[in-house]
Design an enzyme around this catalytic site. Structure first.
Site, PDB file in Angstrom:
ATOM      1  N   HIS A 142     -47.861 -18.400  34.852  1.00  0.00           N
ATOM      2  CA  HIS A 142     -46.696 -19.306  35.054  1.00  0.00           C
ATOM      3  C   HIS A 142     -46.832 -20.114  36.164  1.00  0.00           C
ATOM      4  O   HIS A 142     -46.342 -21.285  36.216  1.00  0.00           O
ATOM      5  CB  HIS A 142     -45.546 -18.144  35.679  1.00  0.00           C
ATOM      6  N   GLU A 143     -47.490 -19.659  37.125  1.00  0.00           N
ATOM      7  CA  GLU A 143     -47.722 -20.699  38.341  1.00  0.00           C
ATOM      8  C   GLU A 143     -48.519 -21.907  37.933  1.00  0.00           C
ATOM      9  O   GLU A 143     -48.265 -23.058  38.318  1.00  0.00           O
ATOM     10  CB  GLU A 143     -48.428 -19.956  39.614  1.00  0.00           C
ATOM     11  N   HIS A 146     -46.353 -24.388  36.501  1.00  0.00           N
ATOM     12  CA  HIS A 146     -45.531 -25.181  37.137  1.00  0.00           C
ATOM     13  C   HIS A 146     -46.368 -26.496  37.502  1.00  0.00           C
ATOM     14  O   HIS A 146     -45.829 -27.527  37.727  1.00  0.00           O
ATOM     15  CB  HIS A 146     -45.268 -24.654  38.420  1.00  0.00           C
ATOM     16  N   GLU A 205     -38.080 -23.182  35.289  1.00  0.00           N
ATOM     17  CA  GLU A 205     -38.506 -21.972  35.531  1.00  0.00           C
ATOM     18  C   GLU A 205     -38.886 -21.284  33.851  1.00  0.00           C
ATOM     19  O   GLU A 205     -39.745 -20.690  33.618  1.00  0.00           O
ATOM     20  CB  GLU A 205     -37.550 -20.854  36.222  1.00  0.00           C
TER      21      GLU A 205
HETATM   22 ZN    ZN Z   1     -41.718 -20.014  38.951  1.00  0.00          ZN
END
Ligand code: ZN
Length: 277
Positions: A142-143, A146, A205
């Site tokens: 997830h990071e 980003h 997100e």
């Molecule tokens: Zn996030």
């Protein structure tokens, strides 16, 4: 991610400092979503790296060597997989100038974040929820998403466009460079906050959730583990210290729904040679 810090009201001039090169429109890898990127990646990364160094100089690393090594190993493995994927498609330039770093920092926060250019922090408080290497891959996928999707640049660009408007923006873009350089110095002082300055949007997100599953799968981690991980996060939310990781994220139910919806796509990457796109 991941923020407790509300957006501080920056003076317009400071925002102007960030606008060094107009990149304007770009495309997020894999999802193909169009995004507005006003900042030069190299300038943003330089600020980010400085801010990250400052943060690391003032926050203790975990002395749990084994866990710290796991964070580095999983992060590196996912980043490598993404790099290979992009290289095979002639898109290595997307990650040009990235300097991946994955650090485990001592802290009760159930949190993790990533600054532009690939600078990641995981707090030891998140480890009990992460539970194992695959759980950690959910967080780091997830990071890393980003970072790869340049969500930091996009978020700041959106703020710039919002605050400066058309005329002021074009003035800033054509601004005299010594002035810009001067203000940039000031901006360096804010470096430590850069990663947590602007919360990501819901769109970002959700996109990071989708890409995160794909990226972990590319690295050989079973993306189905994400459902269990987020259920553990939800359970932790009901505890005395709600996880910061949830504070800016889609609500728990919605997230589980999204992940269920995204899994078939991610499993194609997990199950074997994938040639999507
Ligand atoms: Zn996030």
């Amino acid at each position: 991610m991941v923020t407790k810090t509300a957006l501080k009201p920056w003076p317009a001039t400071l925002f102007a400092a960030f606008v060094l090169v107009l990149v304007s429109c770009a495309e997020v890898p894999v999802t193909g979503r169009n995004q507005l990127l006003l900042l030069s990646e190299s300038d943003l990364n330089a600020m980010s790296f400085q801010g990250y160094r400052k943060f690391m100089a003032t926050h203790p690393l975990s002395d749990d060597q084994q866990a710290a090594e796991m964070v580095r190993r999983v992060g590196r493995r996912i980043a490598d997989a993404v790099e290979r994927y992009l290289a095979a498609r002639g898109k290595s330039h997307i990650l040009q100038g990235y300097r991946w770093e994955f650090n485990l920092v001592e802290g009760k926060e159930m949190n993790a974040w990533c600054m532009p250019g690939g600078k990641v922090v995981v707090y030891t408080g998140l480890l009990p929820v992460v539970k194992n290497e695959t759980g950690l891959a959910v967080v780091l996928g997830h990071e890393i998403a980003h970072a790869v999707a340049r969500h930091g640049n996009e978020r700041i660009s959106q703020e710039l466009a919002l605050r400066l408007g058309g005329a002021a923006l074009s003035t800033a873009l054509s601004g005299a460079s010594p002035v810009v350089a001067g203000i940039l110095k000031q901006a360096y002082g804010l470096g430590a906050d850069l990663g947590v300055l602007l919360p990501y949007s819901r769109v970002q997100e959700t996109e990071a959730d989708r890409l995160g599953l794909i990226f972990m799968a590319m690295a050989g981690y079973d993306p189905r583990a994400a459902l269990d991980f987020w259920k553990r996060m939800l359970a932790a939310e009901k505890g005395p210290r709600p996880p910061e990781l949830l504070s800016t994220h889609p609500s728990g139910r919605k997230r589980l729904e999204n992940i269920t919806r995204f899994l078939p796509e991610a499993l194609k990457y997990y199950n074997g040679p994938v040639k999507p796109e």
